[in-house]
Design a protein around this motif. Structure first.
Motif, PDB file in Angstrom:
ATOM      1  N   VAL A 125       0.766  -1.191  -0.113  1.00 34.02           N
ATOM      2  CA  VAL A 125       0.014   0.179   0.165  1.00 34.02           C
ATOM      3  C   VAL A 125       0.880   1.448   0.062  1.00 34.02           C
ATOM      4  N   ASP A 126       0.611   2.177  -0.832  1.00 34.87           N
ATOM      5  CA  ASP A 126       1.659   3.262  -1.018  1.00 34.87           C
ATOM      6  C   ASP A 126       0.932   4.242  -1.877  1.00 34.87           C
ATOM      7  N   ALA A 127       0.774   5.334  -1.289  1.00 37.67           N
ATOM      8  CA  ALA A 127      -0.332   6.568  -1.300  1.00 37.67           C
ATOM      9  C   ALA A 127       0.426   7.313  -2.784  1.00 37.67           C
ATOM     10  N   ALA A 128       1.716   7.080  -2.877  1.00 36.70           N
ATOM     11  CA  ALA A 128       2.513   7.935  -3.873  1.00 36.70           C
ATOM     12  C   ALA A 128       2.258   6.994  -5.324  1.00 36.70           C
ATOM     13  N   THR A 132      -1.207   3.204 -10.613  1.00 37.82           N
ATOM     14  CA  THR A 132      -0.151   2.607 -11.398  1.00 37.82           C
ATOM     15  C   THR A 132      -0.192   1.297 -11.516  1.00 37.82           C
ATOM     16  N   ARG A 133      -0.993   0.596 -10.542  1.00 35.76           N
ATOM     17  CA  ARG A 133      -1.006  -0.851 -10.518  1.00 35.76           C
ATOM     18  C   ARG A 133      -2.455  -1.238 -10.194  1.00 35.76           C
ATOM     19  N   TRP A 134      -3.329  -1.841 -10.915  1.00 30.61           N
ATOM     20  CA  TRP A 134      -4.517  -2.204 -10.678  1.00 30.61           C
ATOM     21  C   TRP A 134      -4.573  -4.001 -10.877  1.00 30.61           C
ATOM     22  N   ASP A 155      -7.297  -0.829  -7.458  1.00 25.48           N
ATOM     23  CA  ASP A 155      -6.021  -0.171  -7.138  1.00 25.48           C
ATOM     24  C   ASP A 155      -5.057  -0.851  -6.018  1.00 25.48           C
ATOM     25  N   LEU A 156      -4.114  -1.283  -6.414  1.00 23.62           N
ATOM     26  CA  LEU A 156      -3.289  -2.109  -5.355  1.00 23.62           C
ATOM     27  C   LEU A 156      -2.775  -1.120  -4.302  1.00 23.62           C
ATOM     28  N   ALA A 157      -2.373   0.147  -4.750  1.00 27.45           N
ATOM     29  CA  ALA A 157      -1.836   1.002  -3.874  1.00 27.45           C
ATOM     30  C   ALA A 157      -2.661   1.611  -2.716  1.00 27.45           C
ATOM     31  N   SER A 158      -3.977   1.557  -3.131  1.00 27.13           N
ATOM     32  CA  SER A 158      -4.936   2.189  -2.113  1.00 27.13           C
ATOM     33  C   SER A 158      -6.046   1.246  -1.633  1.00 27.13           C
TER      34      SER A 158
END
Length: 245
Positions: A125-128, A132-134, A155-158
């Motif tokens: 998990v990365d807010a930045a 970019t990756r789903w 969304d993998l980051a959120s």
């Protein structure tokens, strides 16, 4: 096992209560409290703990089991062992919801074997790194009117569901609608990674959209559900906590 009646019998027979308590590993104060009809400190603590467990369980809509109740209480500063919480739940007659068995609905696309795994089980998990990756997947839901199929894009980051679609069929149009919904909502930059299993239902619409929107396609290994663990986990939670009730 309640050992107090044995100690009481020893006391009635003029035997040594202290020695009986030592042999049965019970404090004399606890025994005398019980004999006077008073709750021991342990019993009072258990009663308070049971009340807290029931409150957390009800707040979760009856879905939380011992692990998550343990985590909630620990976050609130209540330090109790998970086994103790599980024991109090059994005593109170409450339990969490467990996932049901699932069945495979994936028909592999032969062309998917030529694509790399660009995620490699990195689900950080990365807010930045939002948009970019789903990842995408499909699940089935039994309704009173027949099977309903749900396609999601996460969304993998959120961990946010950025696109979804439902239909009464398992065709490529379903995934096409979910991906189109996600792209319309989020409008990601070129180079977005879309990760899915090897199913033809994902690969064919993904290829079409990849050419139009500069999306890079990624697939997990055959028979490895952990390669798409975020989507699998979301569906397990959705069914356990909202559908199979």
């Amino acid at each position: 096992m309640n050992v107090y009646p044995f100690i009481a019998a020893e006391q009635a027979g003029k035997h040594n209560v202290k020695r009986a308590c030592e042999l049965l590993e019970v404090s004399r104060s606890a025994y005398y409290q019980q004999a006077r009809g008073e709750q021991s400190q342990r019993d009072r603590t258990d009663a308070r703990l049971t009340e807290q467990i029931i409150a957390v369980h009800e707040a979760s809509n009856g879905t939380y089991g011992a692990p998550r109740i343990h985590a909630e209480l620990a976050a609130a500063g209540q330090r109790h062992g998970r086994k103790r919480i599980a024991a109090r739940m059994r005593k109170a007659g409450i339990a969490g919801k467990s996932p049901r068995r699932w069945k495979t609905t994936t028909i592999a696309d032969p062309a998917a074997g030529q694509r790399p795994d660009l995620v490699d089980r990195d689900f950080t998990v990365d807010a930045a790194a939002v948009d970019t990756r789903w990842c995408g997947d499909i699940t089935y839901i039994n309704t009173w009117e027949g099977w309903l199929y749900l396609a999601t894009v996460i969304d993998l980051a959120s961990r946010r569901v950025v696109g979804w679609a439902v239909a009464d069929h398992l065709k490529t149009d379903l995934v096409d609608a979910a991906l189109t919904d996600a792209l319309r909502r989020r409008r990601p930059a070129d180079g977005l990674v879309f990760h899915s299993d090897r199913g033809a239902i994902h690969q064919r619409p993904a290829r079409r959209l990849a050419k139009r929107h500069g999306v890079r396609l990624s697939v997990g290994r055959r028979g490895q559900c952990w390669d798409n663990a975020v989507a699998e986990s979301f569906f397990a939670t959705l069914k356990t906590e909202l559908i199979h009730r």
